[in-house]
Motif scaffolding. Structure first.
Motif, short mmCIF file in Angstrom:
data_model
loop_
_atom_site.label_atom_id
_atom_site.label_comp_id
_atom_site.label_asym_id
_atom_site.label_seq_id
_atom_site.Cartn_x
_atom_site.Cartn_y
_atom_site.Cartn_z
N MET A 178 -5.08 -63.54 57.89
CA MET A 178 -5.51 -62.15 57.74
C MET A 178 -6.87 -62.08 57.03
O MET A 178 -7.74 -61.29 57.39
N LYS A 180 -13.84 -59.57 61.48
CA LYS A 180 -14.03 -58.16 61.83
C LYS A 180 -15.34 -57.64 61.26
O LYS A 180 -16.11 -56.93 61.94
N ASP A 195 -9.10 -56.58 65.86
CA ASP A 195 -8.34 -55.46 65.30
C ASP A 195 -6.87 -55.55 65.68
O ASP A 195 -5.97 -55.33 64.86
N HIS A 215 -0.28 -57.76 60.22
CA HIS A 215 0.34 -56.81 59.29
C HIS A 215 1.82 -56.63 59.62
O HIS A 215 2.68 -56.63 58.73
N CYS A 221 -9.47 -63.09 59.55
CA CYS A 221 -9.73 -62.05 60.55
C CYS A 221 -10.49 -60.87 59.96
O CYS A 221 -11.29 -60.24 60.66
N GLU A 222 -10.24 -60.58 58.70
CA GLU A 222 -11.01 -59.50 58.06
C GLU A 222 -12.48 -59.88 57.97
O GLU A 222 -13.36 -59.04 58.15
N ARG A 228 -5.31 -58.24 66.48
CA ARG A 228 -4.74 -59.40 65.77
C ARG A 228 -4.36 -59.02 64.34
O ARG A 228 -3.29 -59.39 63.85
N LEU A 229 -5.23 -58.28 63.68
CA LEU A 229 -4.94 -57.84 62.32
C LEU A 229 -3.70 -56.96 62.28
O LEU A 229 -2.86 -57.09 61.37
#
Length: 410
Positions: A309, A316, A255, A262, A312-313, A257-258
């Motif tokens: 991103m 997650k 989270d 952003h 990572c999503e 990292r995201l």
């Protein structure tokens, strides 16, 4: 000191190649073979480089530690690959993207999430290099005869040599400290694959502690260390709550990292030079600008940030599912299954206890449950009255005298 078996293996590898082979050339071949997942070739080239290096600088030289580490990693990957060929692991069907479920370990204990590649091998930390040519470079050669356990044992021994050298210099250089952390994580991988879970917990914990001291929470290396520790804790009896804790911390790291990605895309990140001066609460720098934090978002281009991103999503989502799965896992019973079965059967039958091997026999005392019926006073006096009526059974002097007088009168 390395064992005689390892020395012989390195000498054989050196003799197998051209006599003009140098350390640099052998390392170049080894890194390429490792990137293409030709682990058997990587082992041979690293063994050659290590043999040439130790001839010049000795086996305990600080410069040799990195070679020990790389050689140990190659031995580990080769052992896992051989275990897969021997049927201890189901083969993967097709390529899977980084950050997704990437198959099971050799111990067959479930899927492993991939968080990063091997930065020390000259590959991008997120596995962006050498993926396209991976399938083209694979060979159809059959696996050699022999047990993967031999390579697991060799990997452990070589990584221990690297750990001992890094341990001596960890207080002098953060990069050495980071290599020590990576070595502990690799040792944990060996123990996880060989199902030595207690040792894996120890090594993963040591590696995580070192990385937490060097890296920000948003580093994918932190997420990976928490996740690996969660895996082995889940496989250890009585450690489910700890497994959930570390899985949640891995999710928190992703989270973070995201959020950083952003900010990077929106242009809100500070320049790297400004971030270097940042310190943690203890006043200790995180070495953000050094090679220790090679996966820093500030070092990525906009396209790389956007690609990561998406990864990572996916991570997650997978981690959230893992946390939920752990939370819905039934709590482990405090008693053994045989003991619980015996207890239930004993309660149902309300009979004598059923003995369980290894446990003391339980004796059910039912005395307190038995209600004794009190005898009535009339019932207690009945025999005496019957004897009195019959004129028998009473031997008192008064009774005898009365009888004599009655006989005399008659």
């Amino acid at each position: 000191m390395a064992s005689e078996q390892l020395k012989a293996a390195r000498a054989d590898a050196t003799d197998a190649f051209a006599p003009d082979m140098t350390v640099e050339t052998a390392l170049e071949h080894a890194r390429r073979a490792f990137a293409l997942k030709k682990y058997e070739q990587a082992v041979e080239y690293y063994a050659t480089a290590l043999e040439l290096q130790t001839r010049k600088q000795g086996e305990d030289a600080p410069e040799t530690a990195n070679l020990y580490f790389s050689y140990g990693k190659a031995l580990l990957e080769n052992a896992i690959s051989q275990a897969s060929v021997l049927g201890k692991e189901q083969p993967e069907n097709g390529d899977e993207a980084e950050g997704k479920l990437s198959g099971t370990g050799a111990n067959g204990k479930g899927p492993i999430l991939s968080f990063s590649g091997d930065a020390d091998e000259g590959i991008d930390l997120f596995g962006q290099a050498a993926i396209a040519e991976e399938e083209e470079g694979e060979e159809d050669a059959e696996a050699e005869d022999g047990e993967p356990e031999d390579d697991f044992n060799a990997a452990w021994e070589v990584l221990e040599l690297a750990r001992a050298i890094y341990e001596k210099g960890k207080d002098e250089d953060d990069e050495v400290k980071m290599k020590l952390a990576e070595t502990y994580i690799a040792l944990g991988d060996v123990s996880l694959e060989t199902e030595k879970f207690d040792q894996a917990i120890t090594d993963y914990s040591e590696g995580l502690a070192l990385k937490l001291d060097l890296l920000p929470i948003s580093s994918r290396q932190i997420a990976e260390a928490h996740y690996k520790l969660s895996i082995v804790l889940d496989l250890t009896s009585g450690r489910l709550s700890d497994a959930i804790l570390h899985a949640e911390k891995a999710l928190e790291s992703v989270d973070a990292r995201l959020a950083e990605l952003h900010d990077g895309i929106d242009g809100k990140l500070l320049p790297e030079s400004s971030r270097e001066a940042k310190t943690d609460k203890k006043g200790k720098g995180k070495a953000i600008g050094s090679d220790v934090h090679a996966d820093g978002v500030c070092r990525l281009t906009r396209s790389q940030m956007e690609a990561e991103m998406k990864e990572c999503e996916g991570l997650k989502e997978d981690l959230a599912l893992k946390v939920e799965e752990l939370k819905t896992t039934p709590s482990e019973p405090t008693e053994s299954a045989p003991a619980m079965a015996a207890k239930a059967l004993d309660a149902e039958l309300n009979a004598q206890s059923i003995s369980v091997p290894g446990q003391p026999a339980v004796v059910n005392d039912l005395t307190s449950l038995v209600v004794k019926k009190k005898k009535k006073a009339a019932e207690l006096d009945a025999p005496a009255k019957r004897r009195a009526d019959d004129g028998e059974g009473d031997g008192s002097p008064t009774a005898k005298k009365a009888k004599l007088e009655e006989d005399a009168q008659s």
